[in-house]
Motif scaffolding. Structure first.
Motif, short mmCIF file in Angstrom:
data_model
loop_
_atom_site.label_atom_id
_atom_site.label_comp_id
_atom_site.label_asym_id
_atom_site.label_seq_id
_atom_site.Cartn_x
_atom_site.Cartn_y
_atom_site.Cartn_z
N PRO A 27 -32.33 27.53 0.80
CA PRO A 27 -31.76 26.18 0.86
C PRO A 27 -31.11 25.88 2.21
CG PRO A 27 -30.69 27.51 -0.87
CD PRO A 27 -31.74 28.36 -0.26
N GLU A 28 -31.33 24.66 2.69
CA GLU A 28 -30.72 24.22 3.96
C GLU A 28 -29.77 23.08 3.62
OE1 GLU A 28 -32.80 24.03 8.14
OE2 GLU A 28 -33.17 22.16 7.07
N ILE A 29 -28.48 23.30 3.87
CA ILE A 29 -27.45 22.31 3.48
C ILE A 29 -27.15 21.36 4.65
CG2 ILE A 29 -25.12 22.01 2.52
CD1 ILE A 29 -26.82 23.75 0.70
N GLY A 30 -27.06 21.90 5.85
CA GLY A 30 -26.82 21.06 7.02
C GLY A 30 -27.92 20.01 7.11
N VAL A 31 -27.54 18.78 7.46
CA VAL A 31 -28.56 17.73 7.52
C VAL A 31 -29.57 18.01 8.64
CG1 VAL A 31 -28.90 15.29 8.11
CG2 VAL A 31 -27.29 15.92 6.32
N HIS A 66 -19.91 20.35 18.68
CA HIS A 66 -18.64 20.98 18.32
C HIS A 66 -17.56 20.56 19.31
CE1 HIS A 66 -15.81 24.29 17.45
NE2 HIS A 66 -16.43 24.37 16.27
N ARG A 67 -17.88 20.65 20.58
CA ARG A 67 -16.91 20.25 21.62
C ARG A 67 -16.51 18.79 21.50
NH1 ARG A 67 -15.44 23.53 25.59
NH2 ARG A 67 -14.31 22.05 26.87
N LEU A 68 -17.48 17.95 21.09
CA LEU A 68 -17.21 16.52 21.00
C LEU A 68 -16.58 16.17 19.65
CD1 LEU A 68 -20.51 15.22 22.67
CD2 LEU A 68 -18.25 15.43 23.73
N GLY A 69 -16.36 17.16 18.81
CA GLY A 69 -15.70 16.94 17.52
C GLY A 69 -16.53 16.14 16.53
N ARG A 70 -17.83 16.27 16.59
CA ARG A 70 -18.69 15.49 15.70
C ARG A 70 -18.73 16.08 14.29
NH1 ARG A 70 -18.28 11.88 19.52
NH2 ARG A 70 -20.02 11.74 20.99
N SER A 71 -19.21 15.25 13.38
CA SER A 71 -19.38 15.66 11.98
C SER A 71 -20.73 16.37 11.87
CB SER A 71 -19.36 14.40 11.11
OG SER A 71 -19.93 14.65 9.87
N ILE A 72 -20.73 17.65 12.19
CA ILE A 72 -21.99 18.35 12.46
C ILE A 72 -22.91 18.45 11.23
CG2 ILE A 72 -22.95 20.61 13.09
CD1 ILE A 72 -20.73 20.83 15.17
N ASP A 73 -22.34 18.76 10.09
CA ASP A 73 -23.21 18.96 8.92
C ASP A 73 -23.68 17.64 8.30
OD1 ASP A 73 -23.39 21.70 8.96
OD2 ASP A 73 -21.59 22.00 7.74
N LYS A 74 -22.94 16.58 8.58
CA LYS A 74 -23.32 15.27 8.03
C LYS A 74 -23.28 14.25 9.15
CE LYS A 74 -21.55 15.63 3.26
NZ LYS A 74 -22.74 16.28 2.75
N PRO A 75 -24.22 14.31 10.07
CA PRO A 75 -24.20 13.36 11.19
C PRO A 75 -24.45 11.92 10.69
CG PRO A 75 -26.24 14.63 11.19
CD PRO A 75 -25.38 15.21 10.12
N ARG A 76 -24.01 10.97 11.52
CA ARG A 76 -24.14 9.57 11.10
C ARG A 76 -25.61 9.14 11.02
NH1 ARG A 76 -21.65 7.24 16.81
NH2 ARG A 76 -23.60 7.25 17.98
N HIS A 77 -25.88 8.24 10.14
CA HIS A 77 -27.19 7.57 10.05
C HIS A 77 -28.37 8.50 9.78
CE1 HIS A 77 -24.67 4.52 11.58
NE2 HIS A 77 -24.87 4.73 12.87
N LEU A 78 -28.15 9.66 9.19
CA LEU A 78 -29.29 10.52 8.86
C LEU A 78 -29.04 11.17 7.51
CD1 LEU A 78 -31.97 11.92 9.77
CD2 LEU A 78 -30.58 13.71 10.81
N ALA A 79 -30.07 11.16 6.67
CA ALA A 79 -29.95 11.79 5.34
C ALA A 79 -30.83 13.02 5.31
CB ALA A 79 -30.38 10.81 4.27
N LYS A 80 -30.50 13.92 4.41
CA LYS A 80 -31.28 15.17 4.33
C LYS A 80 -32.71 14.89 3.90
CE LYS A 80 -31.75 19.55 4.87
NZ LYS A 80 -31.82 19.99 6.28
N SER A 81 -32.90 13.95 2.99
CA SER A 81 -34.28 13.53 2.81
C SER A 81 -34.33 12.01 2.84
CB SER A 81 -34.93 14.12 1.55
OG SER A 81 -34.23 13.74 0.42
N VAL A 82 -35.31 11.53 3.60
CA VAL A 82 -35.39 10.10 3.90
C VAL A 82 -36.44 9.50 2.97
CG1 VAL A 82 -35.81 8.39 5.69
CG2 VAL A 82 -34.72 10.56 6.29
N THR A 83 -35.96 8.80 1.93
CA THR A 83 -36.87 8.37 0.87
C THR A 83 -37.22 6.90 0.94
OG1 THR A 83 -34.93 8.22 -0.55
CG2 THR A 83 -36.23 10.23 -0.70
N VAL A 84 -37.02 6.28 2.11
CA VAL A 84 -37.53 4.91 2.31
C VAL A 84 -38.50 4.92 3.49
CG1 VAL A 84 -35.56 3.66 1.37
CG2 VAL A 84 -35.52 4.38 3.77
#
Ligand code: F6R
Length: 353
Positions: A147-151, A334-352
């Motif tokens: 399983p891959e949890i990180g987006v 990491h340095r920029l303090g981003r939300s690494i595992d849940k980045p903006r505007h991207l889903a783990k599976s893109v169903t549209v």
């Protein structure tokens, strides 16, 4: 849980040696030089091969198509979202391979349905047993990454590279001894990169840059694209990947002393030599150069930094060079303090679509 890592992404990057061993287990015979993929026992057609995929999986598909063509099998890869628009000729002799980690990506599903409707034989290369793609296709080849949890896709990309190498052996005639020997060493080579990478320091030096460019040719071209995608999706920095030879056809205009260029230069052939001359063009514009290389001294001479990968063949080098770029993307984000595992505007599976 995250087993002590700050993020699933870093954990999954570190799981790659294990994931790759799992992908290979029971599928290769070093003595006879053969690859056995039980899931594909009933596969009939062999060529031409059309890959359909999106995002990171598309980069794996580009790699797979290059491998097949190198082994004499006509193969092409298509962005799944363009496949139907482009009206790509497909008939019952075509083998259509959908590469999709989740097995649920709408664009890829649509392309696979069209291929099935046209009578092509279809294979899903996926991480997910029982997924829509696995059910839609005639056959499913599992990449077994766990399983891959990180987006952001990391270990699944490496496992796709290895699974597609196995598929290329299965679809081509001729001995696979060399390829199998190379694959056997890849998990340890990835471990070496994980243990020795200088990506943290390089990320610290360049995190504030205006833009990041990645260049490579041949097997390293998809890695350049993937390195740029990973960086942009988790760090939100501008990043672009180019075929090294394309730089001089326009993109050089963007290269300045504020834009680090990551040059993938591995192996010892004409291709690598050509990329070194592309690196010289970049260096002449005062751009910082980071060479991702297996010890080529000619490129190191023009580089400000080196991300070293173990000497290998082109398959191992494409896997290990990508691991360096995964680490780079992770540490910049990491340095920029981003939300690494849940980045903006991207889903783990893109169903549209
Ligand atoms: C990149 C990423 C996306 C996916 C793409 C395809 O890190 O996560 O680009 O690779 O949405 O997803 P799958 O492989 O599930 O079809």
């Amino acid at each position: 849980g995250k087993s002590g890592y700050d993020h699933y992404m870093l954990k999954e990057i570190h799981e790659q040696p294990t994931a790759l061993r799992q992908c290979l287990r029971g599928r290769v015979d070093e003595l006879t030089g053969t690859v056995t993929l039980e899931e594909l026992d009933a596969l009939e057609s062999s060529s031409p091969v059309q890959f359909v995929a999106c995002g990171t999986s598309y980069h794996a598909a580009l790699f797979g198509a290059t491998l097949l063509r190198d082994r004499g099998v006509p193969a092409q890869s298509f962005l799944a979202s363009e496949y139907s628009t482009d009206r790509i000729p497909v008939d019952p002799s075509t083998l259509v391979v959908g590469v999709t980690q989740s097995g649920e990506t709408a664009d890829t599903m649509r392309a696979l349905r069209e291929a099935n409707r046209a009578g092509a034989e279809t294979v899903a290369v996926t991480n997910t047993v029982g997924s829509s793609a696995a059910r839609e296709c005639d056959h499913a080849l599992y990449i077994r990454a766990g399983p891959e949890i990180g987006v952001a896709a990391t270990k699944t990309f490496a496992s796709q590279q290895v699974a597609l190498t196995l598929l290329a052996c299965r679809l081509s005639n001729g001995s696979c001894h060399g390829v199998i020997r190379a694959l056997r060493d890849v998990p340890d080579q990835v471990q070496t990169v994980l243990d020795t990478s200088q990506a943290t320091e390089i990320a610290a030096e360049y995190a504030e840059s205006d833009a990041f460019f990645f260049i490579g040719r041949g097997y390293q071209y998809p890695v350049a694209l993937e390195g740029a995608l990973k960086l942009k999706e988790i760090s939100y920095r501008h990043a672009e990947g180019f075929a090294a030879g394309e730089l001089k056809h326009g993109p050089l205009a963007l290269v300045t002393e504020e834009t680090p260029v990551f040059a993938l230069v591995t192996g010892d052939d004409e291709q690598a030599r050509k990329t070194v001359s592309n690196v010289k063009e970049v260096e002449a514009r005062d751009a910082p150069v980071v060479a991702v290389t297996d010890g080529r001294t000619d490129v190191e001479r023009y580089a400000d930094h080196v991300l070293e990968v173990p000497a290998s063949n082109e398959i191992g080098a494409a896997v290990t060079a990508n691991v360096q770029l995964q680490l780079l993307a992770y540490w910049v984000a990491h340095r920029l303090g981003r939300s690494i595992d849940k980045p903006r505007h991207l889903a783990k599976s893109v169903t549209v679509e």
